[in-house]
Enzyme design. Sequence first.
Site, PDB file in Angstrom:
ATOM      1  N   ASP A 246      46.586  60.248  22.706  1.00 38.08           N
ATOM      2  CA  ASP A 246      47.631  59.475  23.370  1.00 38.08           C
ATOM      3  C   ASP A 246      48.524  60.366  24.219  1.00 38.08           C
ATOM      4  O   ASP A 246      48.763  60.086  25.394  1.00 38.08           O
ATOM      5  CB  ASP A 246      48.502  58.752  22.335  1.00 38.08           C
ATOM      6  CG  ASP A 246      47.760  57.606  21.663  1.00 38.08           C
ATOM      7  OD1 ASP A 246      46.694  57.225  22.158  1.00 38.08           O
ATOM      8  OD2 ASP A 246      48.256  57.097  20.639  1.00 38.08           O
ATOM      9  N   ASP A 259      50.849  60.476  18.451  1.00 41.64           N
ATOM     10  CA  ASP A 259      50.060  59.249  18.322  1.00 41.64           C
ATOM     11  C   ASP A 259      51.032  58.076  18.230  1.00 41.64           C
ATOM     12  O   ASP A 259      51.857  58.011  17.308  1.00 41.64           O
ATOM     13  CB  ASP A 259      49.186  59.329  17.072  1.00 41.64           C
ATOM     14  CG  ASP A 259      48.012  58.363  17.134  1.00 41.64           C
ATOM     15  OD1 ASP A 259      47.642  57.952  18.242  1.00 41.64           O
ATOM     16  OD2 ASP A 259      47.470  58.019  16.064  1.00 41.64           O
ATOM     17  N   LYS A 261      51.874  54.237  17.518  1.00 39.53           N
ATOM     18  CA  LYS A 261      51.356  53.119  16.751  1.00 39.53           C
ATOM     19  C   LYS A 261      52.339  51.954  16.805  1.00 39.53           C
ATOM     20  O   LYS A 261      53.555  52.148  16.848  1.00 39.53           O
ATOM     21  CB  LYS A 261      51.126  53.519  15.282  1.00 39.53           C
ATOM     22  CG  LYS A 261      50.093  54.621  15.102  1.00 39.53           C
ATOM     23  CD  LYS A 261      48.714  54.179  15.565  1.00 39.53           C
ATOM     24  CE  LYS A 261      47.687  55.286  15.385  1.00 39.53           C
ATOM     25  NZ  LYS A 261      46.351  54.904  15.912  1.00 39.53           N
TER      26      LYS A 261
END
Length: 340
Positions: A246, A259, A261
């Site tokens: 990412d 990352d 989420k």
Amino acid sequence: LVRMQFLQILSRKPGSLEVLFQIPFCQKQFPYTCLSTSACVYSKKKKGNSYDQVDQEKYKNLVHSVISFKTSAQTPETILEEDNLLYGPPAKHTPPIKAGTRTPKNWVPLINPSKRILPVSSDSNVPMKIGLQRTKMPSVTRILQQTLSPQQVFYLERWKQKMIEELGKEGFEEYTKNLFLQGELFHSALESIFLSEETAARDQGEDDVVAGYLSSVERVLEDISEVKALESGVHHETLQYLGLVDCVAKYRGQLCVIDWKTSEKPKPFLQNTYDNPLQVAAYIGAINHDANYDFQVRCGLVVVAYKDGSPAHPHFMDPDLCSQYWNKWLLRLEEYMDKN
């Protein structure tokens, strides 16, 4: 007892008992023979003692040797010597090996010791974006999905069945489709922000659900700087797996694999993010062993953003924690390779 003694005294004097039981107590004298001071007359017959039948003379020497034998005072040392003689030396206790502490068979370090770090170039401020290679190498996501524990599979299936009961099969499919769409829009909006296109990203998200996620990570974005990669493909040259990272940037001064989420439920602790830390560790190892990247990463960050706009939870992973999850990732990778 006093009365018995009194009667015994009287019995020693002749005629004393006769005088005692004369008139005025009764007209006739009691026969002398009817009284007795012996307890045997009024007591029950004693039971025979079984020891009386034992040949005491025969076992006299044995009894004497037992009751006259004396043992010396024991000490802890003599007790241990006696135990070793009878039972042997004690076996050393070995604690059971936990799954998380097992050493992978094909262990590769998280940090690449042979990688050369190139000097900073003039266009280093532009984030890298390498296309994902289309090869037969498995992806990090696929490996984690194929090596879920039985407990993870159970809870995932139970959640799926519960959602199907509430929404129906078609409704559940539409729900998961919207989740993936929201995630893609959220990542695209973040990419626009990091590329200095803040206005376009916010205009895109004002009228849809992405606005809540962007509001959720607003404070986290203030701690992020020097973005080096966005939505960039990585592959581990030695272990032969790939993935799509990412973001790689500095979080509070530490270079991290980040990352992003999304979640509808709060996840205030890193363990609430399930396999996401393993995914981050896998990407860190891949970057460090990928020749396309002229830097190495030692830290990770899992950011959980919420649809309702509540403050996101950033979970920082220091080098020690990344190393722990790297070992767990290698075990999952080995499990996948054994199955396939």
